[in-house]
Scaffold this motif. Structure first.
Motif, PDB file in Angstrom:
ATOM      1  N   MET A 156       0.816  -1.341  -0.397  1.00 34.53           N
ATOM      2  CA  MET A 156      -0.125   0.291   0.380  1.00 34.53           C
ATOM      3  C   MET A 156       1.037   1.264  -0.329  1.00 34.53           C
ATOM      4  N   LEU A 157       1.549   1.590   0.752  1.00 37.62           N
ATOM      5  CA  LEU A 157       2.727   2.697   0.439  1.00 37.62           C
ATOM      6  C   LEU A 157       3.358   2.551  -0.858  1.00 37.62           C
ATOM      7  N   SER A 158       3.579   1.759  -1.250  1.00 34.14           N
ATOM      8  CA  SER A 158       4.339   1.947  -2.663  1.00 34.14           C
ATOM      9  C   SER A 158       3.785   2.089  -3.583  1.00 34.14           C
ATOM     10  N   PHE A 159       2.000   2.076  -3.393  1.00 33.66           N
ATOM     11  CA  PHE A 159       1.262   2.672  -4.368  1.00 33.66           C
ATOM     12  C   PHE A 159       1.073   3.644  -3.996  1.00 33.66           C
ATOM     13  N   GLY A 160       1.063   4.580  -2.403  1.00 29.84           N
ATOM     14  CA  GLY A 160       0.481   5.470  -2.370  1.00 29.84           C
ATOM     15  C   GLY A 160       2.016   6.653  -2.672  1.00 29.84           C
ATOM     16  N   PHE A 161       3.306   5.738  -2.811  1.00 27.12           N
ATOM     17  CA  PHE A 161       4.111   6.391  -2.957  1.00 27.12           C
ATOM     18  C   PHE A 161       4.449   6.604  -4.847  1.00 27.12           C
ATOM     19  N   LEU A 182      -0.498   5.520 -12.559  1.00 27.54           N
ATOM     20  CA  LEU A 182      -1.621   4.417 -12.759  1.00 27.54           C
ATOM     21  C   LEU A 182      -0.367   2.775 -12.823  1.00 27.54           C
ATOM     22  N   ILE A 183      -0.201   2.786 -13.892  1.00 29.93           N
ATOM     23  CA  ILE A 183       0.089   1.678 -14.424  1.00 29.93           C
ATOM     24  C   ILE A 183       1.388   0.755 -13.243  1.00 29.93           C
ATOM     25  N   PRO A 184       2.740   2.007 -12.534  1.00 26.12           N
ATOM     26  CA  PRO A 184       3.661   1.624 -12.491  1.00 26.12           C
ATOM     27  C   PRO A 184       3.294   1.520 -10.909  1.00 26.12           C
ATOM     28  N   ALA A 185       1.939   2.353 -10.196  1.00 26.25           N
ATOM     29  CA  ALA A 185       2.340   1.822  -9.149  1.00 26.25           C
ATOM     30  C   ALA A 185       1.818   0.196  -8.807  1.00 26.25           C
ATOM     31  N   MET A 202      -4.846  -7.164 -13.760  1.00 23.08           N
ATOM     32  CA  MET A 202      -5.570  -6.051 -13.263  1.00 23.08           C
ATOM     33  C   MET A 202      -4.985  -4.477 -13.257  1.00 23.08           C
ATOM     34  N   CYS A 203      -3.511  -4.596 -13.744  1.00 23.81           N
ATOM     35  CA  CYS A 203      -3.715  -3.372 -15.250  1.00 23.81           C
ATOM     36  C   CYS A 203      -4.468  -2.981 -15.910  1.00 23.81           C
ATOM     37  N   VAL A 204      -4.356  -4.362 -16.969  1.00 27.62           N
ATOM     38  CA  VAL A 204      -5.593  -3.468 -18.115  1.00 27.62           C
ATOM     39  C   VAL A 204      -7.150  -3.090 -17.568  1.00 27.62           C
ATOM     40  N   ALA A 205      -7.302  -4.407 -16.533  1.00 26.62           N
ATOM     41  CA  ALA A 205      -8.485  -3.841 -15.727  1.00 26.62           C
ATOM     42  C   ALA A 205      -8.951  -2.670 -15.349  1.00 26.62           C
ATOM     43  N   ALA A 206      -8.046  -2.177 -14.502  1.00 22.68           N
ATOM     44  CA  ALA A 206      -7.720  -1.220 -13.446  1.00 22.68           C
ATOM     45  C   ALA A 206      -8.139  -0.085 -14.646  1.00 22.68           C
ATOM     46  N   ALA A 207      -7.604  -0.019 -15.297  1.00 23.42           N
ATOM     47  CA  ALA A 207      -7.324   1.586 -16.793  1.00 23.42           C
ATOM     48  C   ALA A 207      -8.299   1.633 -16.874  1.00 23.42           C
ATOM     49  N   GLY A 208      -8.949   0.028 -17.247  1.00 24.62           N
ATOM     50  CA  GLY A 208     -10.863   0.121 -17.871  1.00 24.62           C
ATOM     51  C   GLY A 208     -11.518   0.246 -17.031  1.00 24.62           C
ATOM     52  N   ILE A 209     -11.767   0.080 -15.484  1.00 22.07           N
ATOM     53  CA  ILE A 209     -12.725   0.400 -14.736  1.00 22.07           C
ATOM     54  C   ILE A 209     -12.258   1.540 -14.496  1.00 22.07           C
ATOM     55  N   PHE A 210     -11.252   3.038 -14.158  1.00 22.43           N
ATOM     56  CA  PHE A 210     -11.405   3.254 -12.921  1.00 22.43           C
ATOM     57  C   PHE A 210     -10.938   4.891 -14.464  1.00 22.43           C
ATOM     58  N   LYS A 230     -13.965   7.521 -15.066  1.00 21.27           N
ATOM     59  CA  LYS A 230     -13.276   8.788 -15.847  1.00 21.27           C
ATOM     60  C   LYS A 230     -12.520   9.652 -14.574  1.00 21.27           C
ATOM     61  N   LEU A 231     -11.606   8.436 -14.551  1.00 21.74           N
ATOM     62  CA  LEU A 231     -11.408   9.250 -12.633  1.00 21.74           C
ATOM     63  C   LEU A 231     -10.080   9.953 -13.374  1.00 21.74           C
ATOM     64  N   PRO A 232      -8.882  11.727 -13.023  1.00 24.60           N
ATOM     65  CA  PRO A 232      -8.485  11.555 -14.083  1.00 24.60           C
ATOM     66  C   PRO A 232      -7.316  11.227 -13.259  1.00 24.60           C
ATOM     67  N   TYR A 233      -6.497   9.959 -14.210  1.00 23.44           N
ATOM     68  CA  TYR A 233      -5.447   9.147 -13.983  1.00 23.44           C
ATOM     69  C   TYR A 233      -4.577   9.482 -14.872  1.00 23.44           C
ATOM     70  N   ARG A 234      -3.432   9.012 -14.654  1.00 27.54           N
ATOM     71  CA  ARG A 234      -2.122   9.424 -16.161  1.00 27.54           C
ATOM     72  C   ARG A 234      -2.276   8.203 -16.435  1.00 27.54           C
TER      73      ARG A 234
END
Lengths: 492, 145
Positions: B82-87, B94-97, B124-132, B137-141
């Motif tokens: 979780m910490l690594s994701f936040g960092f 998003l994808i590197p996280a 899950m990277c593909v799924a997360a990009a698709g869903i979120f 439409k969350l404003p994440y690159r």
């Protein structure tokens, strides 16, 4: 017939195409996540909670209610087929449900559980429509002192009546109240317990705490347990229960509904207690109590009905008084506050379409559950076979993105991880985290009402015992405390 | 003799209560009529300390003293993920996280099969990009470097 008009208004709102879609999405997602072994309704709602941020208030709450029912039913599937309760309320479902599955009646057990829940859901919705308005009107007469006493009663009730240790429950409530105080004090503008972290000026976010305490801590405890074994799915082809089983199940389901409706109304008790009470009642009433534990239909339908009825009626104190009775209701209340709605008696008069829309959507959600789940049982069962090591990293992902999405701030993710550690430590020390969450939500409200009450009474604390409503709540609180603590002493 | 879990729990509550009192000593208490920001915290800190002491001392009358089975290792991996994701998230996207979060989280499990973890991470990277990103439409690159 004002009630019928109001219900019609509610159904008019809830049956709009958009709200039906959200209701359906909620029910489907709730079942999907809830059926996964080791993930209870609370975690399910906590995880899916951020999905509703971007919706307007009514669809958001409708979807959350749908998630709740779906998660509960999903939990019942896991209890019956795997003997793995996702929460305490389904522990009772395991007793007879799993026994029925072992006896080759898994399909019938699932169908009966769904039918009993639906029956309880219908009656529960009716009860909300009947009891909500008068209760809300009564609540308009509440002064700050009465609210304070009511919240105290709810907190003490949740602390001592949940399973486990009453004294630990009280300590958890106090800890929750303290966590709720973090942030800028509304009256004086003084930041409290902020550790000079700017993100804490607004207080600790609701999802941060709930997801950390429940979801993160639960993942770790699940990882310590051996992977559950999925058995008894072959009997699923015959879903329909026999006429004899239906006959046997009907009255217990009705009695269970009554038991559940009663317990759901009391703040702080909730589904777990009601399903245990319903089970014990049926065992007492049964002509052949020795059948219990061997797959007795009554012992399955009564607690399932009680569970769902309590879930329904616990919306009554949440919606009319703004005081949640259970941890799940705390989440619903948190969602309302995040949507900018101040829960309380004024919701019903100021936003009738919201109140009645939610009531109507509960019934629709129950109906969807029945229609959706009976044919889809096979799909859910396949989900049960997914090994946990494939699942939990994705749950962690939802925890991360969900918390990040609230403010687009990594600090929320760090805090959530921190509360995950706290939640894990507390679970290991056998401290139930649900009362903590309740204390956290009620903390700021309680302080505000305490201040107002003391200001109005010019600093005289006797106000809590001279106003009749407040006195009644205080007396109940004291009686419950004395009874439980004395009983505790006798046991050890 | 291992410490009883109630002794640990009681100590924890007493410490948190004491910390609440010490950190809160600067907040004005006010009077009962005009309560200051320090009033409620002081009451709660005291109550928590008393309850904690009760819980801890009570355990000495019991006989079921067994050690608490802590699982620090899975906890540490989950927290690290979780910490690594936040960092990584705000710095690299998003994808590197997620690509870092998934293996770290999976390490908390009992078995760690490299190919399996790789597959789940990619899926899950593909799924997360698709869903979120594309769905909600969350404003994440996806990649931000």
């Amino acid at each position: 017939m004002e009630m019928l008009e109001s219900l019609a208004l509610g159904f008019g709102v809830a049956a709009s195409a958009q709200n039906l879609i959200y209701c359906f999405a909620g029910v489907a997602l709730g079942t999907l996540i809830g059926v996964l072994p080791g993930i209870g309704p609370l975690t399910t709602i906590g995880l899916l909670f951020p999905l509703t941020f971007y919706l307007p208030p009514l669809p958001a709450l409708i979807m959350l209610a749908g998630i709740y029912y779906g998660a509960q039913y999903g939990g019942a599937i896991t209890s019956i087929l795997v003997n793995l309760p996702g929460e305490t309320a389904s522990a009772v479902t395991c007793l007879e449900g799993y026994a029925m599955a072992r006896g080759g009646r898994a399909g019938a057990a699932l169908a009966l559980a769904a039918l009993a829940s639906f029956l309880a859901g219908c009656l529960g919705t009716l009860l909300i429509a009947l009891a909500g308005p008068p209760l809300g009107e009564w609540a308009l007469a509440f002064g700050p002192a009465d609210y304070f006493s009511l919240m105290l009663m709810g907190l003490v009730g949740s602390a001592v009546l949940t399973q486990g240790d009453a004294v630990k429950g009280l300590a958890m409530v106090a800890l929750g109240l303290l966590i709720g105080l973090v942030g800028t004090d509304v009256n004086s503008g003084v930041p409290r317990y902020d550790f000079d972290i700017p993100e804490l000026f607004d207080g600790i976010g609701f999802t941060v705490l709930a997801v950390g305490l429940f979801a993160v801590a639960e993942i770790v405890t699940n990882l310590e347990r051996p992977q559950p074994h999925v058995g008894y799915t072959a009997a699923l082809r015959r879903i329909l229960p026999s006429a004899q089983e239906l006959q046997l199940a009907f009255w217990p389901a009705l009695r269970g509904t009554g038991v559940g409706a009663f317990f759901g109304l009391l703040p702080g008790t909730g589904p777990a207690l009601s399903s245990f009470a319903a089970y014990i009642l049926e065992k007492k009433l049964a002509r052949e109590p020795q059948r219990f534990g061997q797959g007795a239909v009554e012992g399955l339908t009564a607690p399932e009905a009680a569970n769902n009825a309590a879930a329904q009626t616990s919306f009554i104190p949440t919606l009319t008084l703004g005081i949640p009775g259970t941890a799940v209701m705390t989440l619903m209340l948190g969602a309302m506050v995040m949507q900018g709605i101040t829960p309380g008696p004024q919701v019903m008069s100021e936003k009738p379409e919201l109140f009645w829309g939610i009531v109507a959507s509960m019934w629709i959600g129950n109906l969807m559950l029945l229609v959706l789940n009976l044919p889809l049982v096979g799909v859910w069962v396949r989900l049960l076979r997914v090994p946990y090591r494939w699942l939990f990293p994705s749950v962690v992902m939802f925890c991360c993105i969900g918390n990040y999405a609230v403010n687009n701030n990594p600090v929320d993710v760090y805090l959530c991880a921190g509360f995950g550690v706290l939640g894990y430590v507390l679970v290991k020390l056998e401290c139930e985290p649900a009362p903590l969450l309740l204390g956290y939500v009620l903390g700021p409200l309680m302080e505000e009402y305490l201040r107002r009450a003391m200001l109005l009474s010019r600093g005289d604390p006797s106000v809590f015992f001279t106003r009749p409503i407040s006195l009644a709540f205080m007396l109940v609180t004291v009686v419950v405390l004395v009874l439980v603590l004395k009983g505790f002493r006798a046991r050890t | 003799v291992p410490l009883h879990r109630d002794v640990i729990a009681g100590t924890l509550f007493v410490l948190i209560g004491a910390a609440a009192l010490i950190l809160g000593r600067r907040y004005p208490i006010g009077t009962a009529m005009h309560m200051g920001p320090g009033y409620f915290p002081a009451v709660l800190g005291t109550v928590l300390m008393l309850l904690g002491a009760w819980i801890g001392l009570r355990a000495f009358r019991r006989r079921d003293w067994t050690a608490v089975g802590w699982g620090w290792k899975p906890l540490a991996w989950i927290v690290a993920s979780m910490l690594s994701f936040g960092f990584v998230m705000p710095r690299f996207g998003l994808i590197p996280a997620l690509a870092l979060m998934f293996p770290l989280a999976a390490a908390a499990g009992r078995e760690f099969a490299f190919r399996e973890v790789l597959l789940i991470t990619v899926l899950m990277c593909v799924a997360a990009a698709g869903i979120f990103v594309y769905g909600l439409k969350l404003p994440y690159r996806l990649f931000a470097f």
